[in-house]
Write a protein that holds these residues in place. Sequence first.
Motif, PDB file in Angstrom:
ATOM      1  N   GLY A  75      10.550 -34.643 108.620  1.00  0.00           N
ATOM      2  CA  GLY A  75       9.782 -34.833 107.481  1.00  0.00           C
ATOM      3  C   GLY A  75       8.470 -34.512 107.519  1.00  0.00           C
ATOM      4  N   PRO A  77       4.925 -33.409 104.185  1.00  0.00           N
ATOM      5  CA  PRO A  77       4.702 -32.978 102.882  1.00  0.00           C
ATOM      6  C   PRO A  77       5.162 -31.466 102.611  1.00  0.00           C
ATOM      7  CG  PRO A  77       2.819 -33.625 104.014  1.00  0.00           C
ATOM      8  CD  PRO A  77       3.904 -33.871 104.977  1.00  0.00           C
ATOM      9  N   ASP A  80       8.701 -31.856 101.087  1.00  0.00           N
ATOM     10  CA  ASP A  80       9.081 -33.038 100.031  1.00  0.00           C
ATOM     11  C   ASP A  80       9.589 -32.342  98.915  1.00  0.00           C
ATOM     12  OD1 ASP A  80       8.498 -34.894 101.783  1.00  0.00           O
ATOM     13  OD2 ASP A  80       6.258 -35.482 100.988  1.00  0.00           O
ATOM     14  N   ARG A  87      16.594 -32.274 101.865  1.00  0.00           N
ATOM     15  CA  ARG A  87      15.581 -32.742 102.786  1.00  0.00           C
ATOM     16  C   ARG A  87      15.714 -33.233 104.012  1.00  0.00           C
ATOM     17  NH1 ARG A  87      11.306 -35.883  99.031  1.00  0.00           N
ATOM     18  NH2 ARG A  87      10.918 -36.817 100.997  1.00  0.00           N
TER      19      ARG A  87
END
Length: 353
Positions: A75, A77, A80, A87
């Motif tokens: 993960g 940004p 996101d 995701r």
Amino acid sequence: MKKTIAVIAGDGIGPEIVGEAVMVLKQVAEKFGHDFAFDEKLVGGAAYDACGDCLPDATLAACRSADAVLLGAVGGPKWDSLPGPQRPEKRALLTLRKELGLFANLRPAKVWAPLRDASPLKAEIVGEGIDLLVVRELTGGVYFGEHSRAADGLSALDKMPYSAAEVERIARVAFASAAKRRGRVTCVDKANVLETSRLWREVVERLQAESYRSIALDFMYVDNAAMQLVRAPGRFDVILTENMFGDILSDEASQITGSIGMLPSASLRADGFGMYEPIHGSAPDIAGRGIANPLATILSAAMLLRHSFGLVAEADAVESAVGRALADGVRTNDLGGAATCAEMGAAVRSRLG
Ligand code: IPM
Ligand code: MG
């Protein structure tokens, strides 16, 4: 011993910290005469960028056929804005947990003697000793219940299902873990409000009476547990809890030990197969700077040796090398020091003998 370890470093600081842990495992293999093969695969945002899927088939297949899995973090940004199911957290992490049947998540949190001053708690509270194990149910509850949103977008629903069988199998792990520790299980729930919690209490109480009479059992509401963790953490030995409460309490438990950069985890199936990862995330803010603390991942590798391979002396050797590096004052940035990720990894390996 000949074993294959699937290595999925993932995103952010994942590749840096996993690189150090793999070097530790290679040194263990050499020192103790084992043959470990490392099968490196893409996962998370890195896999999405390469092939449009955070969990490519080849990665899942490699994890299934390996003897254990070492994971960094997923993960960041950059990913996101992907739709929820695509995701990295959902597609990679939660799918791996579910597909591999990893229902038992062990998250040990202890204060290492040389790091007592790093805990944000008062010295007299830390002085009583903090050494607890969160046993978190990992493949049920609200994480895997039905999620939906009304057509008008103005209401939403997340279901939190649990069956007695799911509660019983994780409770057995908690009782067995407590038997090897200080013999105490605290079952954390919200039985004053939730029906699932009342089911948990019934099952856990019955199981203790039937099979684990030598283990002391108590129950605590999750709000109180969050408070007791900072007020009197020394009272806890094993905390047994459902998926989301375990997620929240394990972050809190990690922080009181000094740094989230120190906490390893094991996600296990009943047959001992497991996936091992630090409990911190991909830390995009410090990724690529070489300053991440690799100890949570190195300690996860020690858990891998202990729980999946039964290599107790090897696991002990890694943990004591970590203890010696800390005692000698080697500290990364999160612990108030200046050692780089690579220097910390090397410090551990040089004390491994
Ligand atoms: C953890 C993490 C994950 C979780 C996230 C990334 C989905 O916080 O492993 O604790 O909530 O389980
Ligand atoms: Mg978490």
